[in-house]
Design an enzyme around this catalytic site. Structure first.
Site, PDB file in Angstrom:
ATOM      1  N   CYS A 109     -91.718   7.261   8.429  1.00  0.00           N
ATOM      2  CA  CYS A 109     -91.892   8.675   8.372  1.00  0.00           C
ATOM      3  C   CYS A 109     -92.556   8.894   7.092  1.00  0.00           C
ATOM      4  CB  CYS A 109     -90.764   9.541   8.327  1.00  0.00           C
ATOM      5  SG  CYS A 109     -90.127   9.874  10.011  1.00  0.00           S
ATOM      6  N   ASN A 132     -79.925   4.591  12.134  1.00  0.00           N
ATOM      7  CA  ASN A 132     -80.275   3.762  10.920  1.00  0.00           C
ATOM      8  C   ASN A 132     -79.069   2.721  10.557  1.00  0.00           C
ATOM      9  OD1 ASN A 132     -82.344   5.222  10.167  1.00  0.00           O
ATOM     10  ND2 ASN A 132     -81.477   6.896   8.640  1.00  0.00           N
TER      11      ASN A 132
HETATM   12  N1  EPU Z   1     -87.138   3.218  -3.121  1.00  0.00           N
HETATM   13  C1  EPU Z   1     -88.056   2.803  -3.818  1.00  0.00           C
HETATM   14  N2  EPU Z   1     -88.278   1.128  -3.827  1.00  0.00           N
HETATM   15  C2  EPU Z   1     -87.791   0.370  -2.843  1.00  0.00           C
HETATM   16  C3  EPU Z   1     -86.902   1.156  -1.823  1.00  0.00           C
HETATM   17  C4  EPU Z   1     -86.588   2.396  -2.012  1.00  0.00           C
HETATM   18  O1  EPU Z   1     -88.531   3.171  -4.866  1.00  0.00           O
HETATM   19  O2  EPU Z   1     -88.179  -0.840  -2.661  1.00  0.00           O
HETATM   20  C5  EPU Z   1     -86.939   4.671  -3.152  1.00  0.00           C
HETATM   21  C6  EPU Z   1     -87.600   5.380  -1.816  1.00  0.00           C
HETATM   22  O3  EPU Z   1     -88.864   5.638  -2.292  1.00  0.00           O
HETATM   23  C7  EPU Z   1     -86.805   6.724  -1.972  1.00  0.00           C
HETATM   24  C8  EPU Z   1     -85.305   6.050  -2.246  1.00  0.00           C
HETATM   25  O4  EPU Z   1     -85.383   5.030  -2.961  1.00  0.00           O
HETATM   26  O5  EPU Z   1     -87.171   7.550  -2.684  1.00  0.00           O
HETATM   27  C9  EPU Z   1     -84.213   5.840  -1.230  1.00  0.00           C
HETATM   28  O6  EPU Z   1     -84.879   5.134  -0.275  1.00  0.00           O
HETATM   29  P1  EPU Z   1     -83.899   4.049   0.805  1.00  0.00           P
HETATM   30  O7  EPU Z   1     -84.471   2.655   0.430  1.00  0.00           O
HETATM   31  O8  EPU Z   1     -82.668   4.481   0.571  1.00  0.00           O
HETATM   32  O9  EPU Z   1     -84.332   4.543   1.976  1.00  0.00           O
HETATM   33  P2  EPU Z   1     -84.764   3.568   3.547  1.00  0.00           P
HETATM   34  O10 EPU Z   1     -83.761   2.600   3.623  1.00  0.00           O
HETATM   35  O11 EPU Z   1     -86.340   3.256   3.394  1.00  0.00           O
HETATM   36  C10 EPU Z   1     -83.178   4.695   4.887  1.00  0.00           C
HETATM   37  C11 EPU Z   1     -83.305   5.574   6.379  1.00  0.00           C
HETATM   38  C12 EPU Z   1     -84.032   6.757   5.975  1.00  0.00           C
HETATM   39  C13 EPU Z   1     -82.868   7.710   4.982  1.00  0.00           C
HETATM   40  C14 EPU Z   1     -82.920   6.704   3.749  1.00  0.00           C
HETATM   41  C15 EPU Z   1     -81.826   7.459   2.889  1.00  0.00           C
HETATM   42  C16 EPU Z   1     -83.464   3.687   7.806  1.00  0.00           C
HETATM   43  C17 EPU Z   1     -84.411   2.979   8.816  1.00  0.00           C
HETATM   44  N3  EPU Z   1     -84.133   4.880   7.182  1.00  0.00           N
HETATM   45  O12 EPU Z   1     -84.411   4.587   4.621  1.00  0.00           O
HETATM   46  O13 EPU Z   1     -83.837   7.518   7.118  1.00  0.00           O
HETATM   47  O14 EPU Z   1     -83.592   9.014   4.804  1.00  0.00           O
HETATM   48  O15 EPU Z   1     -82.187   5.573   4.081  1.00  0.00           O
HETATM   49  O16 EPU Z   1     -80.674   7.658   3.455  1.00  0.00           O
HETATM   50  O17 EPU Z   1     -82.301   3.426   7.892  1.00  0.00           O
HETATM   51  C18 EPU Z   1     -84.635   8.935   8.915  1.00  0.00           C
HETATM   52  O18 EPU Z   1     -83.829   8.517   9.656  1.00  0.00           O
HETATM   53  O19 EPU Z   1     -85.512   9.928   9.367  1.00  0.00           O
HETATM   54  C19 EPU Z   1     -84.886   8.452   7.558  1.00  0.00           C
HETATM   55  C20 EPU Z   1     -85.982   8.499   6.715  1.00  0.00           C
END
Ligand code: EPU
Length: 439
Positions: free
Chosen positions: A121, A24
């Site tokens: 995912c 990540n």
């Molecule tokens: N969210 C929104 N709107 C947005 C963006 C996010 O509502 O525009 C919500 C999401 O639906 C979620 C929450 O905010 O409920 C947190 O999402 P976040 O944006 O923090 O997650 P992400 O950036 O999409 C990364 C990791 C995930 C990890 C999360 C939280 C990467 C590629 N993915 O996702 O990793 O779970 O941060 O730490 O960096 C994994 O490695 O298996 C994985 C899913």
């Protein structure tokens, strides 16, 4: 490569494995390379599918990418960045969520970006509204097409004030990557401050960016005209390290995880100790083991950093099925991250899901129709079953359960695990797991 494993469980995993750079973080640092006026070099890069996907995305946009797998060294030269063919970008859609982060750098370099429908995912709705609102605040125009989103900013991006409704990792990275080259000052409030984000800040600072991070989740970025290539060693993957640690606990094993880094895992290590797991921290990694005796049931709640990572939840749940008593797990980051427990029930566990917030926090999912709390009654002996992997972390957790279970399991869809776990089959062999690949 076989996508199905036949696992003969009930044997402790023991031995030594190594984790490299964080899944990540690495793809985000690769995207940052697009902003440099010369080549960047990233070290400690794991051979995982997400790195492949982003390498291909960068190549589509004219970046020269060389990856020395053995050394884990990635060299990226963005000197000739150009617009990618929409059809080719689209062909990569569905396999990663990283394309959305290309927006800022491509807007700076080309004035436009095309983002296909996103993959990743299936653990909740995973909207991108925060990302799009952030880009709009910088002055970008967003147009929805049938195959994705076209974003334009012919007059460049301008520094702005943004307050995130939730400390989203991706939206924080989006804002950083857009702000570093925007005209003037950007203030981001409610930012995520995960170690992977701080490592991205380090990369951007090496490139010439001016970024300050306050203790109250405010990040200020002073836009600069030019950024340079960087040389950086990626921080270690704390999710992979915790996954192997949980495997040691669930299988009553003993695993030395070379590369595991204590400061990024403090919250995990506290929980591990409370459950009854043992660990010893060395300069080059952490040894995790089951010290004998009963594991203890606990209450745990996932949260943004410095809370307990949501990605640690799934492997820890498998270990908790072997703890004595009633454990409560409240998932507050994703609304739908307990789907993987269905297969665990098939293997003999007693896990019940609830819509209520069974924790000290009332989270965003209170009074909504999401089963985001789990009660685990343990210990329950696990037995082999035929299971299909649902997502990356859930999938690795299924594998841990199959390795802990008495008897034979057939685990299908293990290819998903290669998205984020480098050489996981080879590592399982190093840990003396008993399994074979079947066609
Ligand atoms: N969210 C929104 N709107 C947005 C963006 C996010 O509502 O525009 C919500 C999401 O639906 C979620 C929450 O905010 O409920 C947190 O999402 P976040 O944006 O923090 O997650 P992400 O950036 O999409 C990364 C990791 C995930 C990890 C999360 C939280 C990467 C590629 N993915 O996702 O990793 O779970 O941060 O730490 O960096 C994994 O490695 O298996 C994985 C899913």
């Amino acid at each position: 490569m076989s996508d199905v494993l036949r696992v003969h469980g009930g044997r402790p995993l023991h031995g030594r494995i190594k984790v490299r750079g964080a899944k990540n973080f690495v793809p985000k640092a690769m995207v940052a390379a697009l902003l440099g006026n010369g080549p960047s070099v990233l070290r400690n890069v794991p051979l995982i599918r997400d790195v492949d996907v982003v390498s291909n995305l960068l190549r589509l946009h004219g970046v020269k990418v060389d990856f020395d797998h053995e050394a884990g060294t990635l060299t990226m030269d963005p000197t000739n960045v150009e617009s990618g063919q929409v059809s080719e970008i689209d062909a990569l859609a569905g396999s990663s969520r990283i394309p959305i982060l290309l927006c800022g750098p491509l807007l700076h370099r080309l004035g436009e970006a095309f983002i296909p429908d996103l993959g990743g995912c299936n653990i909740g709705g995973r909207p991108i509204d925060f990302h799009l609102n952030s880009l709009r605040a910088f002055g970008a125009t967003i147009e929805k097409l049938s195959s994705g989103i076209r974003i334009t900013a012919p007059n460049g991006l301008v520094g702005t004030q943004i307050e995130l409704p939730y400390p989203s990792v991706g939206a924080t990275e989006q804002t950083l990557l857009a702000a570093v080259n925007a005209r003037g000052l950007t203030e981001l409030r409610g930012a995520a401050v995960e170690p992977e984000i701080m490592d991205l800040v380090s990369v951007l600072q090496k490139m010439g960016a001016i970024i300050s991070v306050d203790t109250d989740r405010t990040i200020r970025i002073e836009g600069v005209d030019e950024l340079y290539g960087y040389r950086h060693t990626a921080l270690s993957d704390r999710i992979e390290a915790a996954s192997w640690a949980s495997a040691a606990l669930a299988t009553k094993g003993d695993i030395f995880v070379a590369g595991a880094h204590q400061p990024d895992m403090t919250t995990f290590l506290n929980v591990y100790r409370k459950i009854g797991g043992a660990f010893d921290v060395f300069d080059d990694g952490i040894r995790f083991w089951h010290p004998g005796g009963d594991l203890k049931a606990i209450m745990m709640e996932t949260n943004v950093h410095p809370g307990l990572m949501t990605d640690w939840q799934q492997p820890l749940v498998v270990a908790l099925t072997q703890a004595h008593g009633l454990s409560i797990v409240h998932e507050t980051v994703y609304e739908n991250r307990f789907g993987f427990t269905e297969a665990l029930r098939k293997m003999g566990t007693n896990i019940q899901l609830y819509r209520e917030c069974l924790g000290s926090l009332q989270c965003r999912f209170a009074q909504k129709n999401y089963e985001h709390s789990a009660v685990i009654f343990g210990p329950t002996p696990l037995h082999g079953a035929d299971i299909v992997i649902p997502d990356l972390r859930g999938g690795f957790s299924h594998l841990i359960a199959a390795l802990a279970a008495e008897g034979t399991s057939t685990v299908s869809g293990v290819d998903t695990i290669s998205r984020g776990y480098e050489h996981f089959k080879q590592k399982l062999r190093q840990l003396h797991a008993d399994f074979e690949e079947i066609d």
